[in-house]
Design an enzyme around this catalytic site. Structure first.
Site, short mmCIF file in Angstrom:
data_model
loop_
_atom_site.label_atom_id
_atom_site.label_comp_id
_atom_site.label_asym_id
_atom_site.label_seq_id
_atom_site.Cartn_x
_atom_site.Cartn_y
_atom_site.Cartn_z
N HIS A 258 9.92 72.94 -88.99
CA HIS A 258 9.06 71.94 -89.62
C HIS A 258 9.82 70.65 -89.89
CE1 HIS A 258 10.74 73.98 -93.29
NE2 HIS A 258 10.87 72.72 -93.68
N ARG B 202 8.15 63.70 -98.13
CA ARG B 202 7.87 63.61 -99.56
C ARG B 202 6.65 62.71 -99.73
NH1 ARG B 202 13.49 63.64 -99.27
NH2 ARG B 202 14.40 65.38 -100.42
N GLU C 277 5.88 69.98 -93.49
CA GLU C 277 5.94 70.40 -94.90
C GLU C 277 5.74 69.14 -95.74
OE1 GLU C 277 9.32 71.65 -98.17
OE2 GLU C 277 9.71 72.07 -96.06
N ASN D 146 6.88 65.96 -105.58
CA ASN D 146 7.72 66.11 -106.77
C ASN D 146 6.97 65.53 -107.95
OD1 ASN D 146 10.27 67.21 -105.65
ND2 ASN D 146 10.16 65.36 -104.42
N HIS E 114 9.08 58.19 -86.94
CA HIS E 114 7.68 58.59 -86.97
C HIS E 114 7.54 60.04 -86.51
CE1 HIS E 114 8.42 57.03 -82.87
NE2 HIS E 114 7.70 58.08 -82.50
N GLU F 282 2.70 58.53 -84.42
CA GLU F 282 2.44 58.01 -83.07
C GLU F 282 1.50 58.95 -82.33
OE1 GLU F 282 5.04 56.43 -79.27
OE2 GLU F 282 5.85 58.07 -80.46
#
Length: 127
Positions: A5, A9, A56, A60, A74, A122
């Site tokens: 993965h 964030r 993922e 936070n 990207h 993209e």
């Protein structure tokens, strides 16, 4: 060995899940909250994690935005028709930041869309 993965964030987990599932057509594969660690994770993708690379999304607690920096590029997604895909993304409320067309100095058809946190995605024509 294989890539499992890529982690991004995000400032609003639900808004990001909605973008990747409703605008880009991915599936929410799993999601878990870690209150002791003050973060939540969501895994999204086009297929199960056992056989596909996924994204993922990490939220936070209390962090609403991040400086994306200059090193990150990207995520690339392959699609059959970049023009049609952009029309669908636009109709779903997605933000196209580079209209579909041939790449500079080449013939590959591509476009770029931006997610709610400013990450670029993209779109590349595949045959």
């Amino acid at each position: 060995m294989r890539i499992l993965h890529t982690m991004l964030r995000v400032g609003n987990l639900q808004k990001s899940i909605d973008f990747y599932t409703q605008v880009l057509g991915m599936k929410l594969l799993r999601q878990h909250d870690y209150p002791e660690g003050k973060f939540s994770l969501a895994f999204i993708g086009y297929g199960d994690e056992a056989n596909n690379t996924v994204i993922e999304l990490t939220y936070n607690y209390g962090v609403e935005s991040y400086d994306l920096g200059k090193g990150y590029g990207h995520i690339a997604l392959g699609c059959e028709d970049v023009y049609v895909t952009c029309d669908k993304i636009r109709a779903a409320g997605g933000k196209i930041v580079r209209e579909p067309g041939p790449m500079l100095h080449g013939t590959t058809i591509l476009a770029f869309v931006e997610d709610p946190d400013g990450y670029k995605v993209e779109l590349l024509g595949i045959e």
